[in-house]
Design an enzyme around this catalytic site. Structure first.
Site, mmCIF file in Angstrom:
data_model
loop_
_atom_site.group_PDB
_atom_site.id
_atom_site.type_symbol
_atom_site.label_atom_id
_atom_site.label_comp_id
_atom_site.label_asym_id
_atom_site.label_seq_id
_atom_site.Cartn_x
_atom_site.Cartn_y
_atom_site.Cartn_z
ATOM 1 N N ASP A 280 22.823 8.859 2.840
ATOM 2 C CA ASP A 280 22.713 10.292 2.166
ATOM 3 C C ASP A 280 21.216 10.214 1.163
ATOM 4 O O ASP A 280 20.645 11.107 1.102
ATOM 5 C CB ASP A 280 23.927 10.667 1.175
ATOM 6 C CG ASP A 280 25.032 10.623 2.117
ATOM 7 O OD1 ASP A 280 24.975 11.125 3.403
ATOM 8 O OD2 ASP A 280 26.096 10.400 2.061
ATOM 9 N N GLU A 330 18.092 9.043 -12.105
ATOM 10 C CA GLU A 330 16.872 9.821 -11.176
ATOM 11 C C GLU A 330 17.579 10.422 -9.821
ATOM 12 O O GLU A 330 17.396 11.292 -9.390
ATOM 13 C CB GLU A 330 16.221 8.530 -10.466
ATOM 14 C CG GLU A 330 15.133 8.038 -11.436
ATOM 15 C CD GLU A 330 14.400 9.004 -12.203
ATOM 16 O OE1 GLU A 330 13.980 10.368 -11.586
ATOM 17 O OE2 GLU A 330 13.975 8.775 -13.385
ATOM 18 N N CYS A 384 25.720 16.460 3.616
ATOM 19 C CA CYS A 384 25.869 15.147 3.964
ATOM 20 C C CYS A 384 26.756 14.334 3.215
ATOM 21 O O CYS A 384 27.199 13.252 3.474
ATOM 22 C CB CYS A 384 24.365 14.395 3.791
ATOM 23 S SG CYS A 384 23.672 14.195 2.008
#
Length: 477
Positions: A280, A330, A384
């Site tokens: 993913d 992040e 996903c």
């Protein structure tokens, strides 16, 4: 009935105070030498695995005894976990190593409702725990006395570089919208999302660790262990699905300009990696010193995009915890989370989404992050992350979601699980639960125990004494 076996690791019960030492976590100015004692709870006649599902350690911190409760981080690896490296002639070599009996744990300190812990027990105890609001690190000492450990406050690790380190994401990278209260903020476990994470190590980082792939893997596994702990408060589960080490050469042009490196990595993921490994989200870990004090960069609101569900991370610290927080930060951008502002709160602690890394270690997402993440998920509905990954730590195939199969009372684990019988998938005699924020040593935690600390002006969540889940406080704003 569960018997408690006391295993005395070392007879020494007193700490030794040291002034300065060089450890894997960095140069430490003030530390204690301690000798943890292990207390293991195993069912009668059970085969003891190498690493038990639940463990307890008695140790001393600041001369005071504490009990560290640890539970194996189930679901740390996906069922199809793989590792790839390259031969000297450039051939790609991929294996599926056994990771069922791994050595990575989450936990807490007894009688400290606000405590947390993320520990590797692979070779002694290595990791961190929070005790009475302070973050401590622990790691084995390389002494002739192999059971000796160093424990020290995070603030006593020498700062490797006093210059501020920051995320490269700016408002130019973000799709800005004012923060608002999300109508879906009252989440339940049924909302859970699942991210299969793939990590790539560049050639520079491979050389930085002298080509020691085992050391790199252990570092990566512990950092994902830390990420997984942070994300559970957002109702997001992370499983490591693969590691690729560019042991021969870099597969892209890794350069000090983080935006260019991110663009190249995204293209490589889209055209190469995704064609051979389903996942993913992917992150590149690099030894490259990015320009402008940047230590990480990611695309905003890009989860599930073939190119843009990516980030690049500088391996900027010897301390696993600091790099893991950068990785979590992040990934947060990929999930639509922006940098925190002055109006965001983490209950008095530093926040993961702060734009500049703090000397006070960040362990939590803010109230703003919680709202923004689920605003993005509900509006963009990235497909996903809807599917639950198959875990590696089960005897039989686990069922999808939180519901158990017909006749099952708990998620099947390893044979040594003290709470759940791995063959019948039923709770062992005397056990009330096997997992959950309000499950401790196979029993429901007492009513009124804090199971989820408040963020900002919100309210704490409490165990109800009759279930293992952590119910949302009905008085939440």
């Amino acid at each position: 009935m569960i018997e408690v076996l006391l295993v005395t690791i070392c007879l020494a019960a007193f700490p030794y105070q040291g002034s300065s030492i060089i450890l894997e976590s960095g140069n430490v100015n003030d530390y204690e030498v301690i000798y943890p004692r292990k207390v293991t709870a195993l069912p009668k006649g059970a085969v003891q695995p190498k690493y038990e599902d639940a463990m307890q350690y008695e140790l001393k911190v600041n001369g005071e005894p504490v009990v560290l409760h640890l539970e194996k981080n189930k679901g740390l690896f996906s069922k199809d976990y793989s590792e790839t490296h390259y031969s000297p002639d450039g051939r790609k070599i991929t294996t599926n190593p056994p990771v069922e009996d791994h050595c990575y744990y989450h936990g807490r300190i007894e009688n400290d409702a606000d405590s947390t812990a993320s520990i590797s027990a692979c070779n002694g105890l290595k990791g961190h725990f929070k005790l009475q609001g302070e973050t401590y690190l622990i790691e084995p000492l390389k002494l002739s006395d192999s059971e000796a450990h160093a424990v020290f406050k995070f603030e006593n690790v020498e700062k490797e570089d006093e210059a501020p380190k920051m995320c490269g994401v700016t408002q130019n990278w973000e799709s800005y919208e004012p923060i608002k209260k999300a109508s879906q903020s009252n989440l339940t476990p049924e909302h859970q999302r699942y991210i299969e994470l793939f990590l790539v190590v560049d050639h520079g980082m491979f050389m930085k660790y002298n080509g020691n792939s085992d050391k790199i893997r252990r570092r990566i596994h512990q950092m994902v262990n830390i990420m997984k702990e942070a994300y559970r408060y957002l109702y997001i589960d992370i499983a490591l699905t693969g590691v690729e080490i560019w042991s021969n050469k870099d597969m892209i042009n890794v350069q000090p300009a983080a935006p260019q490196t991110l663009d190249s990595f995204g293209e490589w993921r889209k055209t190469d990696l995704l064609n051979r490994k389903s996942h993913d989200n992917a992150q590149l870990l690099t030894s490259t010193d990015f320009k402008d004090q940047t230590i990480g960069l990611a695309y905003w609101g890009s989860m599930c995009d073939p190119k843009r569900s990516t980030a690049v991370i500088e391996d900027h610290s010897e301390t696993d915890l600091l790099v893991a927080v950068t990785m979590a930060h992040e990934l947060g951008h990929n999930l639509g989370i922006r940098h925190d502002t002055g109006s965001c709160s983490c209950g008095g602690y530093s926040c993961i989404m702060a734009p500049v890394i703090s000397h006070d270690i960040a362990k939590y997402f803010s109230d703003c992050s919680y709202i923004q993440c689920w605003d993005f998920i509900m509006k963009d509905n990235p497909q996903c992350i809807l599917n639950k990954q198959l875990r590696t730590d089960t005897v039989s195939t686990p069922v999808s979601g939180k519901n158990f199969g017909a006749g099952e009372e708990c998620d099947c684990g390893t044979p040594g699980n003290p709470c759940c019988d791995a063959v019948t998938c039923k709770l062992r005699p005397g056990a009330q639960c096997a997992e959950g924020l309000c499950c401790d040593q196979c029993r429901f935690m007492k009513e009124g125990t804090v199971c989820r600390r408040a963020r900002g002006d919100d309210m704490d969540d409490y165990c109800n004494g009759i279930s293992a889940g952590c119910p949302r406080n009905p008085f939440h704003a």
